[in-house]
Design an enzyme around this catalytic site. Structure first.
Site, short mmCIF file in Angstrom:
data_model
loop_
_atom_site.label_atom_id
_atom_site.label_comp_id
_atom_site.label_asym_id
_atom_site.label_seq_id
_atom_site.Cartn_x
_atom_site.Cartn_y
_atom_site.Cartn_z
N ASP A 264 69.26 -22.96 48.06
CA ASP A 264 70.05 -23.19 49.28
C ASP A 264 69.10 -23.58 50.41
O ASP A 264 67.89 -23.34 50.32
CB ASP A 264 70.85 -21.94 49.69
CG ASP A 264 71.72 -22.21 50.92
OD1 ASP A 264 72.41 -23.24 50.95
OD2 ASP A 264 71.67 -21.41 51.88
N SER A 265 69.67 -24.16 51.46
CA SER A 265 68.87 -24.50 52.63
C SER A 265 68.30 -23.24 53.28
O SER A 265 67.33 -23.33 54.03
CB SER A 265 69.73 -25.25 53.65
OG SER A 265 70.78 -24.41 54.11
N CYS B 260 74.71 -24.44 47.63
CA CYS B 260 74.78 -25.08 48.93
C CYS B 260 75.73 -26.27 48.79
O CYS B 260 75.48 -27.17 47.97
CB CYS B 260 73.38 -25.55 49.31
SG CYS B 260 73.28 -26.55 50.80
N GLU C 123 72.43 -18.65 60.13
CA GLU C 123 71.04 -18.56 59.65
C GLU C 123 70.18 -17.81 60.69
O GLU C 123 69.44 -16.89 60.35
CB GLU C 123 70.50 -19.97 59.41
CG GLU C 123 69.09 -20.06 58.91
CD GLU C 123 68.93 -19.79 57.40
OE1 GLU C 123 69.91 -19.92 56.64
OE2 GLU C 123 67.80 -19.43 57.01
N CYS D 169 81.06 -24.03 53.02
CA CYS D 169 79.62 -23.84 53.26
C CYS D 169 79.30 -22.41 52.88
O CYS D 169 80.01 -21.48 53.30
CB CYS D 169 79.28 -24.10 54.73
SG CYS D 169 77.61 -23.60 55.21
N HIS E 294 76.98 -20.46 53.79
CA HIS E 294 76.63 -19.59 54.92
C HIS E 294 77.87 -18.90 55.49
O HIS E 294 77.80 -17.75 55.91
CB HIS E 294 75.97 -20.41 56.04
CG HIS E 294 74.51 -20.70 55.85
ND1 HIS E 294 74.04 -21.54 54.87
CD2 HIS E 294 73.42 -20.27 56.53
CE1 HIS E 294 72.71 -21.62 54.96
NE2 HIS E 294 72.32 -20.85 55.97
#
Ligand code: DGL
Length: 261
Positions: free
Chosen positions: A12-13, A75, A150, A177, A179
């Site tokens: 994932d980012s 992601c 994040e 998403c 997140h």
């Protein structure tokens, strides 16, 4: 394949994929996991496709170095931009995220999909939405929410969730998403409707891909986070390895968010 010998790499980012890791960990309790978060370059959602491809290749390369048997792009943005290309290039399975529009659209007419700008504009999402012409599906790009989550989880930066959410009166919300899944409950409370996210579905797909042997074992061994908790030694969850520059941070967040879930 015997589940105990399976090595699964998640990318994932940043921290979003930890929500998918938690779902996979419960679905495949005997497997070994490797998590790569590219936190230093998060968020990805407003970057160009070229930038995202380059960054994803770096993370996936690190996971391949750990000799994983399958890659999970945990992601939606990376999936939208890179999944097809990686499938053509790698000789191991590449599992991507799919926003859980199907289960939402099967029950509700007015569905709001929240996603990053790159995911929202992707062909992949357009095709998925097109499969449910009987529903009123609104896709909304949120340029700042993944970055705010994040920063909140890695640096404790407080933010207002309501300021990121579009005004709408949907019957159901789909999280596009990974997140956003950390705020699933709060997003549901904001709109007062059920929320769908793709973590469980992805975990089920990983399990199915790894074969019938895993299925049989897995059905017997599927565990809740609570029962996994007792297996976590003082040193942490031994079956989950964190790699890359942000390994220590991601392990801490994973344990903080999921150990007592
Ligand atoms: N967690 C990712 C997703 O599911 C990426 C969010 C971002 O970095 O913008 O889209």
């Amino acid at each position: 394949m015997d589940e105990r010998n399976v090595r699964i790499g998640l990318f994932d980012s940043g921290v979003g994929g930890l929500t998918v890791l938690s779902a996979c960990r419960r679905m495949l309790p005997q497997a070994t996991f490797f998590y790569y978060g590219d936190n230093g370059n998060a968020p990805y959602g407003s970057r160009t496709c070229g930038e995202i491809s380059e960054l994803v290749d770096g993370g996936v390369g690190a996971l391949l170095g750990a000799e994983v048997d399958a890659i999970v792009l945990a992601c939606n943005t990376a999936t939208a931009v890179c999944a097809e290309r990686l499938r053509g290039r790698l000789n191991i399975p590449v599992v991507g995220m799919e926003p859980a529009i199907k289960p939402a659209a099967e029950r509700y007419h007015d569905v709001l999909v929240l996603a990053t700008p790159r995911t929202a504009e992707s062909e992949r999402l357009r095709v998925l939405v097109g499969k449910f012409p009987q529903c009123n599906i609104t896709v909304c790009a949120l340029p700042g929410l993944a970055g705010a989550i994040e920063a909140y989880l890695t640096q404790g930066e407080v933010f207002s969730l309501a300021e990121h959410l579009p005004p709408a009166k949907p019957q159901a919300v789909v999280l596009g998403c990974t997140h956003y899944a950390f705020f699933r409950r709060e997003i549901g409370a904001h709109y007062g409707v059920p929320v769908y996210d793709g973590g469980e579905g992805t975990a089920r797909q990983v399990k199915a891909l790894l074969g019938a042997a895993v299925d049989k074992e897995g059905a017997k061994n599927t565990k809740t986070n609570k029962s996994l908790h007792s297996e976590w030694s003082a040193g942490g969850d031994r079956r989950v390895n964190f790699i890359g520059k942000y390994a220590v941070e991601n392990r801490k967040i994973y344990e903080r968010m999921f150990k007592n879930a």
